[in-house]
Enzyme design. Sequence first.
Site, PDB file in Angstrom:
ATOM      1  N   HIS A   1       0.971  -1.109  -0.057  1.00 11.94           N
ATOM      2  CA  HIS A   1       0.010  -0.056   0.136  1.00 11.94           C
ATOM      3  C   HIS A   1       0.845   1.320   0.230  1.00 11.94           C
ATOM      4  CE1 HIS A   1      -3.419  -2.768   1.056  1.00 11.94           C
ATOM      5  NE2 HIS A   1      -4.046  -1.533   0.737  1.00 11.94           N
TER       6      HIS A   1
ATOM      7  N   HIS B   1       0.951  -2.763   9.661  1.00  6.85           N
ATOM      8  CA  HIS B   1       2.274  -2.712   9.331  1.00  6.85           C
ATOM      9  C   HIS B   1       3.050  -1.946  10.339  1.00  6.85           C
ATOM     10  CE1 HIS B   1       2.477  -4.448   5.075  1.00  6.85           C
ATOM     11  NE2 HIS B   1       1.452  -3.758   4.999  1.00  6.85           N
TER      12      HIS B   1
END
Length: 554
Positions: free
Chosen positions: A199, A249
Amino acid sequence: HHVQLLPSGTTAPRQTRKKAAPPNPPRRPASPPSLALCPHPLRASAPLVMADAQQKTPSPPPTTPATVPDAGLRQLQHYEHRLPKHRYILRQKFLPLVRWETPYLAYIQKNVRNSVLDNYFAITANLGTHTFFMVMLPWLFWFGYTELGRAMVHLLAAGVFFSGFIKDYFCLPRPLSPPLHRITMSGSAALEYGFPSTHSTNAVSVTVYSLAILHSADAMDPVLRTSLEALAWVYALSIVLGRLYCGMHGFLDVIVGSLLGALLAWVELVYGDVFNNWLYAGEWQVPVIITVVILVFVRIHPEPADSCPCFDDGVAFAGVVVGIEAGHWHYARTSFSWDYPSPATVPWSFSEVGILKSIARIVLGVVLIFAWRGFMKPTLHTLLPPVFRIIEQTGFSIPRKDFKPASQYTKVPPLNDDTLPRLNELPAMITSIRRPRSDSVGPQSAADAYEALAYQRRTRRASNEKMNGPRSQVIVGDNEKALRAEEEAEQDRREEAEILMQIEKPRVRYDVEVITKLFVYSGIAWIAVEAGPVLFEVLGLGCRESRQGAAFDR
């Protein structure tokens, strides 16, 4: 071995007093005092004193501790056995940093989290998914923005492929959950490894490239340019910070992902025009060379230790690049395309086409793409297995580790595609945005499960050493050491079974899926850049009259 021998007739210290061991001690102690001396890993343990120096009959040889997996060692062996040595060493060097981040991420999430941010970051994360780009990118080509569309395809395809390449190479887990909550609207994202963030790679590459283009657009209205620049910054920050906030993350993931995205944007800005000119000016060998190079990259994609969808996404976007380059090379040579402002531009002018025909182009193009996917995927899944069986008999088959060869199945069942859903799934996807986001706690993938097991092992070891001192200070005999190792290994097996039962078992993957994805997604790209635009002209949805005109009114 650390064994304390007491002279005959000497009394052992009061806190460890016990009778001399029988000549052949049982495999497992039966009395409570013996359980205290050979504790369960979660209980307190005390130094063990051996007092059988006068024993005449030797005990049977003990089980060698080296043959019994130590507590938590199976989790380590999982990656040590499934990864090449150099990759395993690199993984072990980065793993402590990933673990170090977790408490800080949990602290941030706990102190700043609220329902508004939950919904905002969960929804904006959809703007960085493969599905979003697959559906939206063709619009750029259908409305004449060929250069921008090609740049976006190069950036996103390279971002998905190379970030997935790194993910499968290092096999580093996402931040541990718990303590983190994972807030997401995508069920497949958590199945991938964490390092680096795809992303973040896509968001930063698109933002950096867009900012550079806007900065060079001197003829653009200053207010509009500033607004678009601000929108680009908001987009990138929402995606990158959202990956941290949502627990998907860690800092290392988004930093490396962002740096990779910036690097890809720089390469496109510097060499994009050079590559495009080489493609358009070359003969048929140019798209062939590009296709071969892409196939080589697909073949050398590293094998992950666990079943991971990174490879599938990379193959899909590799197919897109093949279709884009071959389609544009051919479309630029037809009378259906414009040479202005760049070769292979789809003719479109709002003043001539109008709003209704423009909408019709979108609807027709999307239907063509989904119809192609809906027809070709099951067709190839039916036609390819017999071909693969013949190839397999010749010895040329080189299947990937987690893909079942055609000789082991009769047919491929209907399979879901997380990269591009079926046409009848689109309404559900659109309405799902209004549904609450998911808030998951606990392992969601095999990488999560093994990291959770490793965490339990470290916690158990730390607890034991805190209560009993370091292992090197514990005096035990061979039999007791082997018995303790067996008990710890047994507990490790139970914990592993319990955690692995919590995660969804990966579906069976078939060898024909790789070729199918390459063919289907290259066809999707070809439809977007050539077949669709030609059909627009044939059906009167284009600029047939001014196709060769110099004016280009967007």
